[in-house]
Enzyme design. Structure first.
Site, PDB file in Angstrom:
ATOM      1  N   PRO A  88       0.819  -1.220   0.000  1.00  0.00           N
ATOM      2  CA  PRO A  88       0.000   0.000   0.000  1.00  0.00           C
ATOM      3  C   PRO A  88       0.854   1.272   0.000  1.00  0.00           C
ATOM      4  O   PRO A  88       0.361   2.346  -0.327  1.00  0.00           O
ATOM      5  CB  PRO A  88      -0.803  -0.102   1.310  1.00  0.00           C
ATOM      6  CG  PRO A  88      -0.689  -1.516   1.751  1.00  0.00           C
ATOM      7  CD  PRO A  88       0.598  -2.043   1.194  1.00  0.00           C
ATOM      8  N   GLU A 115       3.017  -8.570   8.532  1.00  0.00           N
ATOM      9  CA  GLU A 115       2.977  -7.096   8.550  1.00  0.00           C
ATOM     10  C   GLU A 115       3.856  -6.486   7.466  1.00  0.00           C
ATOM     11  O   GLU A 115       3.958  -5.266   7.349  1.00  0.00           O
ATOM     12  CB  GLU A 115       3.398  -6.556   9.923  1.00  0.00           C
ATOM     13  CG  GLU A 115       2.554  -7.056  11.091  1.00  0.00           C
ATOM     14  CD  GLU A 115       1.059  -6.872  10.871  1.00  0.00           C
ATOM     15  OE1 GLU A 115       0.642  -5.738  10.586  1.00  0.00           O
ATOM     16  OE2 GLU A 115       0.314  -7.874  10.956  1.00  0.00           O
ATOM     17  N   ARG A 153      -2.409  -9.848 -20.477  1.00  0.00           N
ATOM     18  CA  ARG A 153      -3.385  -9.703 -21.561  1.00  0.00           C
ATOM     19  C   ARG A 153      -2.912  -8.749 -22.644  1.00  0.00           C
ATOM     20  O   ARG A 153      -3.471  -8.737 -23.736  1.00  0.00           O
ATOM     21  CB  ARG A 153      -4.755  -9.277 -21.012  1.00  0.00           C
ATOM     22  CG  ARG A 153      -4.765  -7.905 -20.393  1.00  0.00           C
ATOM     23  CD  ARG A 153      -6.097  -7.607 -19.709  1.00  0.00           C
ATOM     24  NE  ARG A 153      -7.195  -7.391 -20.649  1.00  0.00           N
ATOM     25  CZ  ARG A 153      -7.380  -6.261 -21.345  1.00  0.00           C
ATOM     26  NH1 ARG A 153      -6.539  -5.253 -21.222  1.00  0.00           N
ATOM     27  NH2 ARG A 153      -8.395  -6.139 -22.165  1.00  0.00           N
ATOM     28  N   ASP A 168      -9.994  -0.787 -24.948  1.00  0.00           N
ATOM     29  CA  ASP A 168     -10.116  -0.836 -23.493  1.00  0.00           C
ATOM     30  C   ASP A 168     -10.381   0.529 -22.892  1.00  0.00           C
ATOM     31  O   ASP A 168      -9.928   1.547 -23.414  1.00  0.00           O
ATOM     32  CB  ASP A 168      -8.801  -1.335 -22.867  1.00  0.00           C
ATOM     33  CG  ASP A 168      -8.616  -2.825 -23.030  1.00  0.00           C
ATOM     34  OD1 ASP A 168      -9.592  -3.507 -23.351  1.00  0.00           O
ATOM     35  OD2 ASP A 168      -7.485  -3.275 -22.815  1.00  0.00           O
TER      36      ASP A 168
END
Ligand code: 4H3
Length: 248
Positions: A88, A115, A153, A168
Site C-alpha cells: 500500500p 505485517e 493480456r 479498453d
C-alpha cells in the site's frame, strides 16, 4: 515476457495465472510465469520465514535471509530484472504503468505476508514499490495477480481481434462506453437505435460521446488529464446539454 513471483502461496498465483486470457497466453508461450517460495530457501528445520519486529508491536515480519536467497536464486536462474514489491506504500498502478511493464522482458514480483518485509531488504533489493489501490490486503498475492493479469493480456497475440486492447477503458485516458447485446427490446429497456443503424460513423461518434460523458460524470479527475480534440469537445458539450435536459 517472463514474470517471476516470490510468494509463500505459489498455488494462488498458479491458479490466477492459469485461466482465461492469461492462461492461454502462457499456453501459447507469450508469457512465462514462474513462482518461487521463500520457504524453500529457509535454512532452519522449521523452514521459518517470519520474525518478530524490533520495537515490539503486533504481528510478524518477513525476515531478510530467505527473501535474499530467493532473489539470488531467481537471478541465478534468469538474470537480473526489475524487482517490484506490492504494498500500500507504493506508487499507484495505472494502465499507463501496465503498458510500460508489458513492454519489458522480465519482472520480479515480491509478495509480502504478515505485517510486511524488513525495510533493509526493500532498500537493497527492491527497485520499486507498487500499490493496486488504497486498501490493505492480507498479502501481496492478490495485487501481484492483478499485475500479471493486466500485463499478461497485453502481450502480443494474447487477445483476439474482438478483445483488442485498443478499445479498453483507459487506453485513451477515458472510461469505456456502454455495450449492448440481444435482445433489442427487453423489459429492462431498448438498445440505443444508433447501434442498430449500421451507420459506422454515427456509431463511432455515439460511443466516443458516451465514453466522454461517463468519464465526465464518474471520473472528472481522469477527464482533467486528457487533451481533447475539437470533435471530442463538441461531443462532450452535446452530452452535457442532453444530460442537463434529462435532469430537468
Ligand atoms: C499490496 C499488498 C495492499 C497492497 C498488501 C496494495 C501484506 C503487503 C503486508 C501485503 C505487506 C502488509 N496490501 N494496495 N499487503 O497494492 O507485506 O501490508
Amino acid at each position: 515476457m517472463r514474470i517471476d513471483v516470490i510468494t509463500l502461496f505459489p498455488d494462488f498465483i498458479e491458479g490466477c495465472a492459469g485461466i482465461g486470457v492469461v492462461g492461454r497466453a502462457r499456453e501459447r508461450g507469450l508469457l512465462q510465469v514462474r513462482t518461487w517460495n521463500p520457504r524453500d530457501f529457509a535454512t532452519d528445520v522449521h523452514r521459518t520465514v517470519d520474525s518478530r519486529p524490533f520495537g515490539g508491536g503486533p504481528g510478524m515480519l518477513m525476515a531478510i535471509e530467505p527473501l535474499r536467497s530467493t532473489l539470488h536464486a531467481v537471478r541465478d536462474d534468469a538474470g537480473p530484472a526489475r524487482v517490484v514489491y506490492l504494498s500500500p506504500q507504493g506508487a499507484r498502478l495505472t494502465q499507463d504503468k501496465v503498458v510500460q511493464y508489458a513492454r519489458t522482458d522480465r519482472l520480479i514480483l515480491l509478495c509480502g505476508r504478515y505485517e510486511g518485509v524488513d525495510e533493509r531488504l526493500l532498500a537493497n533489493m527492491v527497485d520499486e514499490e507498487l500499490s493496486v489501490g488504497d486498501y490493505v490486503l492480507s498479502g501481496g498475492e492478490l495485487a501481484a495477480a492483478i499485475v500479471i493479469d493486466a500485463v499478461g493480456r497485453l502481450q502480443d497475440g494474447a487477445l483476439n481481434d474482438a478483445q483488442s486492447a485498443e478499445q479498453d477503458s483507459f487506453t485513451d485516458g477515458l472510461l469505456d462506453c456502454p455495450h449492448y447485446t440481444r435482445p433489442v427490446a427487453d423489459a429492462f429497456g431498448e438498445v440505443p437505435a444508433v447501434l442498430l443503424s449500421g451507420d459506422h460513423k454515427a456509431i463511432r461518434r455515439w460511443r466516443r460521446k458516451q465514453a466522454l460523458g461517463r468519464t465526465w460524470l464518474r471520473r472528472p479527475d481522469l477527464l482533467a488529464r486528457v487533451e481533447l480534440d475539437a470533435e471530442s469537445r463538441t461531443l462532450l458539450e452535446e452530452f452535457r446539454r442532453e444530460h442537463r435536459a434529462e435532469m430537468t
